[in-house]
Enzyme design. Structure first.
Site, PDB file in Angstrom:
ATOM      1  N   HIS A 161      -0.772  -0.015  -9.772  1.00 60.79           N
ATOM      2  CA  HIS A 161      -1.435  -0.984  -8.890  1.00 60.79           C
ATOM      3  C   HIS A 161      -1.964  -2.198  -9.677  1.00 60.79           C
ATOM      4  O   HIS A 161      -3.169  -2.449  -9.726  1.00 60.79           O
ATOM      5  CB  HIS A 161      -2.573  -0.305  -8.117  1.00 60.79           C
ATOM      6  CG  HIS A 161      -2.920  -1.017  -6.833  1.00 60.79           C
ATOM      7  ND1 HIS A 161      -3.307  -0.371  -5.701  1.00 60.79           N
ATOM      8  CD2 HIS A 161      -2.944  -2.333  -6.506  1.00 60.79           C
ATOM      9  CE1 HIS A 161      -3.563  -1.242  -4.734  1.00 60.79           C
ATOM     10  NE2 HIS A 161      -3.342  -2.448  -5.212  1.00 60.79           N
ATOM     11  N   ARG A 211       0.851  -1.184   0.000  1.00 59.58           N
ATOM     12  CA  ARG A 211       0.000   0.000   0.000  1.00 59.58           C
ATOM     13  C   ARG A 211       0.888   1.236   0.000  1.00 59.58           C
ATOM     14  O   ARG A 211       1.903   1.288   0.744  1.00 59.58           O
ATOM     15  CB  ARG A 211      -0.917   0.029   1.239  1.00 59.58           C
ATOM     16  CG  ARG A 211      -2.085  -0.945   1.187  1.00 59.58           C
ATOM     17  CD  ARG A 211      -3.103  -0.584   0.088  1.00 59.58           C
ATOM     18  NE  ARG A 211      -4.241  -1.471   0.043  1.00 59.58           N
ATOM     19  CZ  ARG A 211      -4.359  -2.533  -0.765  1.00 59.58           C
ATOM     20  NH1 ARG A 211      -3.367  -2.842  -1.588  1.00 59.58           N
ATOM     21  NH2 ARG A 211      -5.459  -3.259  -0.755  1.00 59.58           N
ATOM     22  N   GLU A 227      -3.446   7.372  -4.919  1.00 65.77           N
ATOM     23  CA  GLU A 227      -3.730   6.671  -6.170  1.00 65.77           C
ATOM     24  C   GLU A 227      -5.025   7.243  -6.725  1.00 65.77           C
ATOM     25  O   GLU A 227      -5.957   7.439  -5.950  1.00 65.77           O
ATOM     26  CB  GLU A 227      -3.889   5.167  -5.935  1.00 65.77           C
ATOM     27  CG  GLU A 227      -2.566   4.499  -5.646  1.00 65.77           C
ATOM     28  CD  GLU A 227      -2.666   2.985  -5.478  1.00 65.77           C
ATOM     29  OE1 GLU A 227      -3.730   2.406  -5.820  1.00 65.77           O
ATOM     30  OE2 GLU A 227      -1.704   2.385  -5.012  1.00 65.77           O
TER      31      GLU A 227
HETATM   32  C1  DGY Z   1      -5.647  -6.274  -3.039  1.00 64.40           C
HETATM   33  O1  DGY Z   1      -6.312  -7.253  -3.363  1.00 64.40           O
HETATM   34  O2  DGY Z   1      -5.667  -5.799  -1.907  1.00 64.40           O
HETATM   35  C2  DGY Z   1      -4.828  -5.644  -4.107  1.00 64.40           C
HETATM   36  O3  DGY Z   1      -3.935  -4.721  -3.634  1.00 64.40           O
HETATM   37  C3  DGY Z   1      -5.752  -4.983  -5.079  1.00 64.40           C
HETATM   38  O4  DGY Z   1      -6.332  -3.876  -4.453  1.00 64.40           O
END
Ligand code: DGY
Length: 324
Positions: free
Chosen positions: A285, A237, A266
């Site tokens: 991402h 993250r 983001e």
């Molecule tokens: C998750 O599944 O948490 C990935 O980062 C996609 O958001």
């Protein structure tokens, strides 16, 4: 029974819902739904399948307390007020395990791209700068035999450790709140205090959830502790690193480079200095974005919805305490 889906999910999961006779409303517009729009849709449905919907806070759950289930199309659930949902008796589901390999591959792709300066060299070709190639020019470095430091060695980190030990003979060090004895046995991984991990690693890869404890964990001081030859990878993250500090550390060459699949915020602004830097690589991402993985994620989410609509325990619950 009616389910609202806020983005376009693969047919795998969609088919499962339709076969079960669930009425589906899917938001197909390219615009992201506001919190208020999501609430308005949810009010008219029994369940919500949410792919990255912002604003699932206490207010949202109070407005939508009739929901029988909220199924996230992700493994991560930061940004969802789990405690509020639990208090209102709403089970929340996620998609664990199915994206471990794809996300670990993304981390590896970033490691290789940064270590071999691949994006920078690609840009050089585009600029017409592929001239005489000197044997000493534009060199990257080997991953083989180097030390990989994993911050948050869980299921995704373990996949990365498996790839890096089996294919590159990398040494694994890690930092978790609690020891991961399985990983210690399987990869010979060594637990280190956080600061020591920073000092010893040739590559630091972040795989921890975003919590109050991990928010801003990587700032200027932490980058300064890393080797000048080391690379920083974040596929977890964006909030775990402080982006301004990372930019400064890269500019000052405190570290060799950085590879990000997650940014803060983001989407990243197209004006971010990171996009102009020779020693940074950014992906939008895409950790779980393979056909196979997204199919599996949509199935998990659909299975959570179906169980929730029947009043059964979710197969992949985030808040199992909702049943006690
Ligand atoms: C998750 O599944 O948490 C990935 O980062 C996609 O958001």
């Amino acid at each position: 029974m009616k389910v609202f889906i806020n983005k376009i999910i693969p047919d795998h999961g969609l088919g499962l819902l339709k076969q079960a006779g669930v009425e589906v409303t899917m938001w197909r517009e390219p615009s992201v739904l506001t919190r208020e729009q999501a609430i308005a849709f949810c009010k008219d449905h029994d369940a919500f399948l949410s792919a990255g919907q912002a604003g699932l806070d206490e207010g949202f759950f109070r407005e939508c307390s009739h929901l029988k289930v909220v199924a996230l199309h992700s493994v991560g659930f930061d940004g969802v007020d789990i405690a509020a949902a639990t208090q209102l008796g709403i089970p929340i589901g996620n998609t664990p395990n199915v994206l471990n390999k794809a996300t670990a591959e993304t981390a590896l792709l970033l490691m290789l791209t940064v270590a071999r300066r691949a994006l920078y060299l690609h840009r050089k070709i585009k600029k017409g700068e592929w001239g005489v190639s000197q044997p000493t020019q534009d060199l990257g470095f080997d991953l083989a035999g180097k030390t990989l430091g994993i911050v948050g060695l869980g299921r995704i980190g373990a996949e990365l450790a498996r790839m890096c030990t089996q294919s590159w003979g990398m040494k694994i060090v890690y930092h978790n709140r609690t020891r991961n004895e399985e990983a210690e046995k399987e990869f010979g991984a060594t637990w280190l205090p956080f600061e020591e991990l920073l000092e010893q690693s040739d590559c630091v890869s972040v795989h921890t959830a975003l919590t109050e404890e991990t928010r801003g964990l990587f700032g200027y001081e932490q980058f300064k502790r890393m080797k000048p030859s080391a690379i920083f990878i974040n596929t977890a993250r964006g909030g775990v690193h402080r982006e301004d500090d990372l930019i400064r550390a890269l500019r000052e060459r405190l570290i060799y480079g950085a590879g990000l699949d997650v940014t803060d915020p983001e989407p990243m602004s197209p004006d971010s200095p990171l996009l102009q830097m020779d020693n940074a690589v950014v992906f939008p991402h895409i950790g779980s974005s393979t056909v196979e993985t997204r199919n599996k994620m949509s199935r998990c989410a659909a299975e959570n919805i179906l169980a929730g609509l029947k009043g059964e325990r979710l197969p992949y619950p985030v808040n199992p305490e909702v049943y006690s």
